[in-house]
Design a protein around this motif. Structure first.
Motif, short mmCIF file in Angstrom:
data_model
loop_
_atom_site.label_atom_id
_atom_site.label_comp_id
_atom_site.label_asym_id
_atom_site.label_seq_id
_atom_site.Cartn_x
_atom_site.Cartn_y
_atom_site.Cartn_z
N ASN A 138 118.43 53.95 35.19
CA ASN A 138 118.56 52.65 35.07
C ASN A 138 117.61 51.95 33.99
OD1 ASN A 138 120.15 53.03 37.43
ND2 ASN A 138 118.37 53.14 38.60
N ALA A 139 117.24 52.46 33.07
CA ALA A 139 116.46 51.85 31.96
C ALA A 139 116.10 52.59 30.74
CB ALA A 139 114.88 51.40 32.54
N ALA A 140 115.91 51.86 29.63
CA ALA A 140 115.28 52.58 28.36
C ALA A 140 114.03 51.99 28.13
CB ALA A 140 116.51 52.43 27.25
N ILE A 141 112.88 52.76 28.13
CA ILE A 141 111.62 52.48 27.71
C ILE A 141 111.22 52.44 26.24
CG2 ILE A 141 109.18 52.97 28.25
CD1 ILE A 141 110.02 54.31 30.75
N THR A 142 110.93 51.29 25.53
CA THR A 142 110.71 51.34 24.40
C THR A 142 109.20 51.39 24.15
OG1 THR A 142 112.66 50.45 23.73
CG2 THR A 142 110.80 50.02 21.95
N THR A 143 108.61 51.92 23.04
CA THR A 143 107.14 52.01 22.63
C THR A 143 107.29 51.98 21.20
OG1 THR A 143 106.87 54.38 22.83
CG2 THR A 143 106.40 53.10 24.81
N SER A 144 106.22 51.32 20.78
CA SER A 144 106.17 51.05 19.13
C SER A 144 104.65 51.26 18.72
CB SER A 144 106.59 49.79 18.85
OG SER A 144 107.84 49.48 19.15
N GLU A 145 104.43 51.46 17.56
CA GLU A 145 103.24 51.68 16.73
C GLU A 145 103.38 51.16 15.38
OE1 GLU A 145 101.14 55.52 14.64
OE2 GLU A 145 101.69 55.89 16.74
N ILE A 146 102.13 50.50 15.17
CA ILE A 146 101.98 49.74 13.92
C ILE A 146 100.99 50.08 13.21
CG2 ILE A 146 103.57 47.76 14.73
CD1 ILE A 146 100.63 46.19 14.67
N SER A 147 100.90 50.15 11.68
CA SER A 147 99.68 50.19 11.07
C SER A 147 99.63 49.03 9.81
CB SER A 147 99.63 51.68 10.47
OG SER A 147 98.63 51.95 9.57
N CYS A 148 98.44 48.55 9.81
CA CYS A 148 98.46 47.43 8.81
C CYS A 148 96.98 47.18 8.84
CB CYS A 148 99.48 46.48 8.90
SG CYS A 148 98.92 45.10 10.09
N CYS A 149 96.72 46.46 7.34
CA CYS A 149 95.34 45.94 7.32
C CYS A 149 95.06 44.70 8.31
CB CYS A 149 95.28 45.55 5.94
SG CYS A 149 93.64 44.66 5.45
N LEU A 150 93.95 44.66 8.97
CA LEU A 150 93.98 43.26 9.72
C LEU A 150 94.07 41.75 9.07
CD1 LEU A 150 90.97 44.42 12.23
CD2 LEU A 150 93.21 44.38 12.49
N HIS A 151 94.05 41.79 7.89
CA HIS A 151 94.28 40.75 6.88
C HIS A 151 95.66 40.43 6.06
CE1 HIS A 151 89.72 40.27 6.83
NE2 HIS A 151 89.74 41.84 6.90
#
Length: 218
Positions: A40-53
């Motif tokens: 009954n669902a699709a669970i999405t998870t994400s990951e990011i990488s970047c400079c805080l600036h």
């Protein structure tokens, strides 16, 4: 009955994606996503990488001052309340410096400068506008608690002294860089922007919202 909120706030921050201009030398933005199918669902998870600036962000004193406050320690009151947007279009000027003569009457403790000298959706442009030391002294004298710019830095790209960062942060003035102000009129606004509480780190991405303050104009 679920009521729809009346849209009054204006978002002046850039959506974070790899479409934004990258400050030379900073790590590029990247993201990945996984989808898990469950009943009954699709669970999405994400990951990011970047400079805080990257993109619209704020600097804490720790960015340039040894043992300065980290972003989880800064005074959030600096980011909430009355602000003044000042338009100084230097896009066609050889002198990309905001001087005291460009300043109108200062009417708020938070000042956001629209210089029209940097487009985050174009290749990185080294010739963006900055504040003069004299302009910063005036803002300090007016007890400003926050300065924002529509460029990647309050210091010139070619200048390694970082004098503007040091002058502002050593006077407990919060810095916002990378604001999206192209279509925003000069004047007074209510502002709301909360840094994330990254413990012992020196910066945070920001979602910056403003709302017109009556009929007041700069």
């Amino acid at each position: 009955v679920r009521r729809k909120c009346i849209q009054m706030w204006i978002d002046i921050s850039y959506p974070i994606s790899n479409q934004l201009a990258l400050y030379p030398g900073d790590p590029a933005f990247s993201s990945s996503q996984q989808v898990y199918n469950v009943p009954n669902a699709a669970i999405t998870t994400s990951e990011i990488s970047c400079c805080l600036h990257f993109g619209t962000h704020t600097d804490a004193p720790l960015h340039f001052i040894a043992n300065g406050k980290s972003i989880d320690q800064v005074d959030l009151e600096s980011y909430i309340g009355l602000c003044q947007i000042i338009r100084v279009d230097l896009s066609q000027s050889k002198d990309k410096v905001i001087h005291p003569e460009h300043l109108p009457t200062i009417k708020a403790p938070r000042i956001l400068f629209a210089s029209n000298t940097f487009d985050y959706y174009q290749p990185f442009n080294e010739q963006f506008a900055v504040l003069s030391a004299e302009t910063i002294e005036i803002l300090i004298a007016h007890n400003c608690c926050l300065i924002g710019v529509d460029t990647p830095s309050v210091d010139p790209f070619q200048d390694s002294s970082s004098n503007n960062h040091l002058q502002l942060l050593s006077n407990n003035i919060a810095i916002i860089e990378g604001l999206k102000l192209q279509n925003i009129s000069a004047g007074l606004y209510q502002m709301l922007a909360i840094p994330l509480a990254y413990q012992n780190l020196e910066a945070s991405p920001l979602r910056v919202l403003i709302k017109p303050q009556g009929d007041s104009h700069a």
